[in-house]
Write an enzyme that holds these catalytic residues in place. Structure first.
Site, PDB file in Angstrom:
ATOM      1  N   CYS A  72       1.013  -1.376  -0.833  1.00  0.00           N
ATOM      2  CA  CYS A  72       0.186  -0.036   0.114  1.00  0.00           C
ATOM      3  C   CYS A  72       0.777   0.908  -0.377  1.00  0.00           C
ATOM      4  O   CYS A  72       1.650   1.769   0.797  1.00  0.00           O
ATOM      5  CB  CYS A  72      -1.035  -0.190   1.325  1.00  0.00           C
ATOM      6  SG  CYS A  72      -1.874   1.741   1.665  1.00  0.00           S
ATOM      7  N   CYS A  75       0.267   3.789   2.783  1.00  0.00           N
ATOM      8  CA  CYS A  75       0.451   3.416   4.307  1.00  0.00           C
ATOM      9  C   CYS A  75       2.101   3.426   3.739  1.00  0.00           C
ATOM     10  O   CYS A  75       2.809   4.127   5.127  1.00  0.00           O
ATOM     11  CB  CYS A  75      -0.002   2.016   4.299  1.00  0.00           C
ATOM     12  SG  CYS A  75      -1.501   1.317   3.821  1.00  0.00           S
TER      13      CYS A  75
END
Length: 148
Positions: A72, A75
């Site tokens: 991600c 993230c």
């Protein structure tokens, strides 16, 4: 007994032993009674299911958990900000990270539908949730506002 006189159960980030620390002494760099490691290191802990139970459910500190995954991009962009927020929020909070790819049961347990998602826990119960990447200052402000 005043809040300052109360003692808190705090799990050691190194050996996961529960320690009792007077609330008034949290800022005094407490160490684990078992392994002597610092109880606060100004960086988030990586938790698995067992670590989650010890640090989130059995400890008395509010715990801010970043549910994330290594693939991600938001993230990964938020990771250094979450790290910086740990230095700002400890010892009043414990910050932890849960890799939802490595520990999907925890992501499913808390119905994580998008990542990154921050979840604030107190006494093992969810008290607030925020999805999306945030900067360090925003993370700290959000955590403090919802911990009251």
């Amino acid at each position: 007994m005043s809040d300052a006189d109360a003692s808190l159960r705090i799990a050691c980030p190194a050996c996961h032993a529960l320690n009792r620390v007077p609330a008034a002494r949290l800022a005094d760099a407490p160490v684990c009674g078992r392994c002597k490691a610092p109880l606060f290191a100004a960086h988030p802990l990586a938790l698995d299911v067992e670590g989650f139970e010890r640090h989130v459910v059995q400890s008395d500190l509010p715990v801010l958990v970043d549910f994330w995954a290594p693939w991600c991009q938001p993230c990964l962009m938020m990771a250094p900000h979450f790290e910086a927020a740990a230095g700002e929020l400890e010892p009043a909070f414990r910050l932890a990270k849960i890799d939802t790819q490595a520990h999907p049961a925890l992501g499913a347990r808390f119905a994580i539908r998008s990542i990154p998602t921050l979840v604030l826990f107190r006494g093992g119960r969810e008290i607030a949730r925020q999805s999306g990447a945030m900067g360090a200052g925003d993370i700290a402000r959000w955590a403090r506002a919802h911990a009251r």
